[in-house]
Design a protein around this motif. Structure first.
Motif, PDB file in Angstrom:
ATOM      1  N   THR A  78       0.833  -1.194   0.000  1.00 26.20           N
ATOM      2  CA  THR A  78       0.000   0.000   0.000  1.00 26.20           C
ATOM      3  C   THR A  78       0.869   1.246   0.000  1.00 26.20           C
ATOM      4  OG1 THR A  78      -1.634  -1.236   1.262  1.00 26.20           O
ATOM      5  CG2 THR A  78      -1.877   1.149   1.224  1.00 26.20           C
ATOM      6  N   SER A  79       0.438   2.229  -0.742  1.00 25.88           N
ATOM      7  CA  SER A  79       1.175   3.485  -0.828  1.00 25.88           C
ATOM      8  C   SER A  79       1.121   4.218   0.512  1.00 25.88           C
ATOM      9  CB  SER A  79       0.573   4.355  -1.934  1.00 25.88           C
ATOM     10  OG  SER A  79       1.100   5.649  -1.890  1.00 25.88           O
ATOM     11  N   GLY A  80       2.259   4.706   0.963  1.00 28.53           N
ATOM     12  CA  GLY A  80       2.310   5.482   2.200  1.00 28.53           C
ATOM     13  C   GLY A  80       1.577   6.807   2.067  1.00 28.53           C
ATOM     14  N   LEU A  81       1.579   7.364   0.858  1.00 31.35           N
ATOM     15  CA  LEU A  81       0.844   8.614   0.632  1.00 31.35           C
ATOM     16  C   LEU A  81      -0.658   8.407   0.787  1.00 31.35           C
ATOM     17  CD1 LEU A  81       2.817   9.950  -2.459  1.00 31.35           C
ATOM     18  CD2 LEU A  81       2.775  10.942  -0.176  1.00 31.35           C
ATOM     19  N   ALA A  82      -1.165   7.243   0.349  1.00 33.41           N
ATOM     20  CA  ALA A  82      -2.589   6.955   0.495  1.00 33.41           C
ATOM     21  C   ALA A  82      -2.973   6.829   1.967  1.00 33.41           C
ATOM     22  CB  ALA A  82      -2.953   5.688  -0.266  1.00 33.41           C
ATOM     23  N   ILE A  83      -2.115   6.166   2.739  1.00 28.96           N
ATOM     24  CA  ILE A  83      -2.379   6.032   4.173  1.00 28.96           C
ATOM     25  C   ILE A  83      -2.352   7.402   4.840  1.00 28.96           C
ATOM     26  CG2 ILE A  83      -1.498   5.060   6.326  1.00 28.96           C
ATOM     27  CD1 ILE A  83      -0.454   2.700   4.648  1.00 28.96           C
ATOM     28  N   THR A  84      -1.384   8.234   4.466  1.00 30.16           N
ATOM     29  CA  THR A  84      -1.290   9.580   5.032  1.00 30.16           C
ATOM     30  C   THR A  84      -2.517  10.399   4.686  1.00 30.16           C
ATOM     31  OG1 THR A  84       1.113   9.478   4.828  1.00 30.16           O
ATOM     32  CG2 THR A  84       0.137  11.654   5.111  1.00 30.16           C
ATOM     33  N   SER A  85      -2.974  10.290   3.456  1.00 25.04           N
ATOM     34  CA  SER A  85      -4.160  11.032   3.032  1.00 25.04           C
ATOM     35  C   SER A  85      -5.388  10.627   3.845  1.00 25.04           C
ATOM     36  CB  SER A  85      -4.411  10.789   1.545  1.00 25.04           C
ATOM     37  OG  SER A  85      -5.601  11.384   1.140  1.00 25.04           O
ATOM     38  N   LEU A  86      -5.563   9.329   4.032  1.00 26.39           N
ATOM     39  CA  LEU A  86      -6.713   8.856   4.798  1.00 26.39           C
ATOM     40  C   LEU A  86      -6.633   9.286   6.261  1.00 26.39           C
ATOM     41  CD1 LEU A  86      -9.308   7.183   4.777  1.00 26.39           C
ATOM     42  CD2 LEU A  86      -7.924   5.199   5.328  1.00 26.39           C
ATOM     43  N   VAL A  87      -5.463   9.169   6.861  1.00 26.40           N
ATOM     44  CA  VAL A  87      -5.316   9.554   8.276  1.00 26.40           C
ATOM     45  C   VAL A  87      -5.560  11.054   8.446  1.00 26.40           C
ATOM     46  CG1 VAL A  87      -3.641   9.771  10.142  1.00 26.40           C
ATOM     47  CG2 VAL A  87      -3.835   7.624   8.900  1.00 26.40           C
ATOM     48  N   CYS A  88      -4.993  11.870   7.556  1.00 21.42           N
ATOM     49  CA  CYS A  88      -5.214  13.320   7.650  1.00 21.42           C
ATOM     50  C   CYS A  88      -6.685  13.669   7.437  1.00 21.42           C
ATOM     51  CB  CYS A  88      -4.341  14.057   6.639  1.00 21.42           C
ATOM     52  SG  CYS A  88      -2.605  14.080   7.069  1.00 21.42           S
ATOM     53  N   GLY A  89      -7.342  12.968   6.521  1.00 20.81           N
ATOM     54  CA  GLY A  89      -8.772  13.211   6.304  1.00 20.81           C
ATOM     55  C   GLY A  89      -9.608  12.864   7.512  1.00 20.81           C
ATOM     56  N   ILE A  90      -9.293  11.746   8.163  1.00 19.44           N
ATOM     57  CA  ILE A  90     -10.049  11.353   9.362  1.00 19.44           C
ATOM     58  C   ILE A  90      -9.788  12.334  10.505  1.00 19.44           C
ATOM     59  CG2 ILE A  90     -10.232   9.566  11.133  1.00 19.44           C
ATOM     60  CD1 ILE A  90      -9.761   7.496   8.919  1.00 19.44           C
ATOM     61  N   VAL A  91      -8.529  12.725  10.692  1.00 16.07           N
ATOM     62  CA  VAL A  91      -8.198  13.675  11.766  1.00 16.07           C
ATOM     63  C   VAL A  91      -8.894  15.008  11.523  1.00 16.07           C
ATOM     64  CG1 VAL A  91      -6.297  15.063  12.703  1.00 16.07           C
ATOM     65  CG2 VAL A  91      -6.041  12.603  12.451  1.00 16.07           C
ATOM     66  N   SER A  92      -8.902  15.474  10.275  1.00 23.70           N
ATOM     67  CA  SER A  92      -9.560  16.757   9.992  1.00 23.70           C
ATOM     68  C   SER A  92     -11.068  16.668  10.203  1.00 23.70           C
ATOM     69  CB  SER A  92      -9.235  17.208   8.567  1.00 23.70           C
ATOM     70  OG  SER A  92      -9.824  16.333   7.628  1.00 23.70           O
ATOM     71  N   LEU A  93     -11.654  15.506   9.949  1.00 23.65           N
ATOM     72  CA  LEU A  93     -13.099  15.362  10.176  1.00 23.65           C
ATOM     73  C   LEU A  93     -13.411  15.277  11.667  1.00 23.65           C
ATOM     74  CD1 LEU A  93     -15.818  14.983   8.725  1.00 23.65           C
ATOM     75  CD2 LEU A  93     -15.467  12.543   8.928  1.00 23.65           C
ATOM     76  N   LEU A  94     -12.582  14.567  12.427  1.00 20.90           N
ATOM     77  CA  LEU A  94     -12.833  14.435  13.863  1.00 20.90           C
ATOM     78  C   LEU A  94     -12.679  15.771  14.596  1.00 20.90           C
ATOM     79  CD1 LEU A  94     -11.096  11.038  14.721  1.00 20.90           C
ATOM     80  CD2 LEU A  94     -13.534  11.511  14.555  1.00 20.90           C
ATOM     81  N   PHE A  95     -11.734  16.588  14.167  1.00 21.06           N
ATOM     82  CA  PHE A  95     -11.493  17.873  14.818  1.00 21.06           C
ATOM     83  C   PHE A  95     -11.970  19.039  13.958  1.00 21.06           C
ATOM     84  CE2 PHE A  95      -8.208  15.071  16.654  1.00 21.06           C
ATOM     85  CZ  PHE A  95      -8.644  15.118  17.973  1.00 21.06           C
ATOM     86  N   SER A  96     -13.046  18.838  13.225  1.00 22.75           N
ATOM     87  CA  SER A  96     -13.534  19.902  12.341  1.00 22.75           C
ATOM     88  C   SER A  96     -14.113  21.087  13.123  1.00 22.75           C
ATOM     89  CB  SER A  96     -14.582  19.351  11.377  1.00 22.75           C
ATOM     90  OG  SER A  96     -15.678  18.833  12.097  1.00 22.75           O
ATOM     91  N   TRP A  97     -14.376  20.940  14.391  1.00 22.21           N
ATOM     92  CA  TRP A  97     -14.909  22.042  15.180  1.00 22.21           C
ATOM     93  C   TRP A  97     -13.806  23.019  15.563  1.00 22.21           C
ATOM     94  CZ3 TRP A  97     -12.851  21.909  20.120  1.00 22.21           C
ATOM     95  CH2 TRP A  97     -12.294  20.694  20.508  1.00 22.21           C
ATOM     96  N   LEU A  98     -12.547  22.662  15.355  1.00 19.30           N
ATOM     97  CA  LEU A  98     -11.427  23.573  15.575  1.00 19.30           C
ATOM     98  C   LEU A  98     -11.033  24.221  14.250  1.00 19.30           C
ATOM     99  CD1 LEU A  98      -9.183  21.336  17.849  1.00 19.30           C
ATOM    100  CD2 LEU A  98     -10.552  23.276  18.572  1.00 19.30           C
ATOM    101  N   PHE A  99     -10.161  25.205  14.305  1.00 21.27           N
ATOM    102  CA  PHE A  99      -9.696  25.837  13.079  1.00 21.27           C
ATOM    103  C   PHE A  99      -8.495  25.091  12.490  1.00 21.27           C
ATOM    104  CE2 PHE A  99      -7.157  28.993  10.756  1.00 21.27           C
ATOM    105  CZ  PHE A  99      -8.082  29.307   9.773  1.00 21.27           C
ATOM    106  N   LEU A 100      -7.716  24.405  13.309  1.00 25.46           N
ATOM    107  CA  LEU A 100      -6.505  23.726  12.859  1.00 25.46           C
ATOM    108  C   LEU A 100      -6.732  22.576  11.868  1.00 25.46           C
ATOM    109  CD1 LEU A 100      -4.421  23.660  16.141  1.00 25.46           C
ATOM    110  CD2 LEU A 100      -4.143  25.154  14.172  1.00 25.46           C
ATOM    111  N   PRO A 101      -7.894  21.910  11.849  1.00 25.37           N
ATOM    112  CA  PRO A 101      -8.070  20.821  10.883  1.00 25.37           C
ATOM    113  C   PRO A 101      -8.019  21.277   9.438  1.00 25.37           C
ATOM    114  CG  PRO A 101      -9.613  20.530  12.618  1.00 25.37           C
ATOM    115  CD  PRO A 101      -8.953  21.855  12.841  1.00 25.37           C
ATOM    116  N   ALA A 102      -8.054  22.576   9.184  1.00 25.35           N
ATOM    117  CA  ALA A 102      -7.894  23.038   7.810  1.00 25.35           C
ATOM    118  C   ALA A 102      -6.529  22.616   7.278  1.00 25.35           C
ATOM    119  CB  ALA A 102      -8.055  24.550   7.747  1.00 25.35           C
ATOM    120  N   LEU A 103      -5.512  22.639   8.126  1.00 29.11           N
ATOM    121  CA  LEU A 103      -4.193  22.195   7.696  1.00 29.11           C
ATOM    122  C   LEU A 103      -4.180  20.696   7.392  1.00 29.11           C
ATOM    123  CD1 LEU A 103      -2.000  24.174  10.254  1.00 29.11           C
ATOM    124  CD2 LEU A 103      -2.498  24.758   7.884  1.00 29.11           C
TER     125      LEU A 103
END
Length: 170
Positions: A78-103
């Motif tokens: 599995t591509s490491g970039l794909a795993i990174t993309s999925l993890v960042c997407g999940i983290v941004s969704l879980l913390f979407s009530w903060l401003f930092l998940p935009a990053l």
């Protein structure tokens, strides 16, 4: 032409092997096609491997069972970039009530596009589904963030402009 026999001793008669017995056709079961060359009576000669109709002779020696499990190819890495993309997407969704998940959502979008390009160019690398999921989550969180900022600005301009001067005057 040579018959590959040894010459008889001096003054002797040549050796002749006895004639082979006639080959009787055998049937595996009543109504089956006769098989020539198999021993006529069971227990004589070499054991014959079972022959399946339409498949010819088996490829393994008699006495060894064939592998009953199918052989699957090895899984692709599995591509490491794909795993990174999925993890960042999940983290941004879980913390979407903060401003930092935009990053994190921006990172999910960028790494998702890079992973899709990598999996498209190299078919030995997997993770295309994870890259799509990370892209979707990243874009959804970015859309929610843009919508939140737009609603906040509109409400501040529409309602804040009229209420702030009245609060100070009263």
């Amino acid at each position: 032409m040579s018959d590959n026999t040894t010459p008889p001793p001096a003054g002797g008669t040549p050796y002749t092997p006895p004639p082979a017995p006639p080959v009787q056709p055998t049937q595996a079961y009543p109504g089956a096609a006769p098989v020539y060359g198999a021993p006529a009576a069971p227990g004589y000669g070499q054991p014959q491997p079972p022959v399946q109709p339409g498949y010819g002779a088996p490829h393994q020696p008699y006495g060894y069972a064939q592998n009953p499990y199918p052989v699957y190819p090895a899984p692709r890495p599995t591509s490491g970039l794909a795993i990174t993309s999925l993890v960042c997407g999940i983290v941004s969704l879980l913390f979407s009530w903060l401003f930092l998940p935009a990053l994190a959502s921006i990172a999910a979008v960028i790494t998702g596009h890079m992973a899709l390009k990598k999996t498209k160019n190299d078919p030995t690398v997997g993770g295309r589904g994870m890259a799509f999921a990370g892209l979707i989550l990243g874009y959804v969180v970015l859309g929610i963030g843009v919508l939140t900022i737009a609603i906040s600005l509109i409400s501040l301009l529409a309602f804040g402009a009229f209420t702030l001067p009245f609060l100070y005057n009263s």
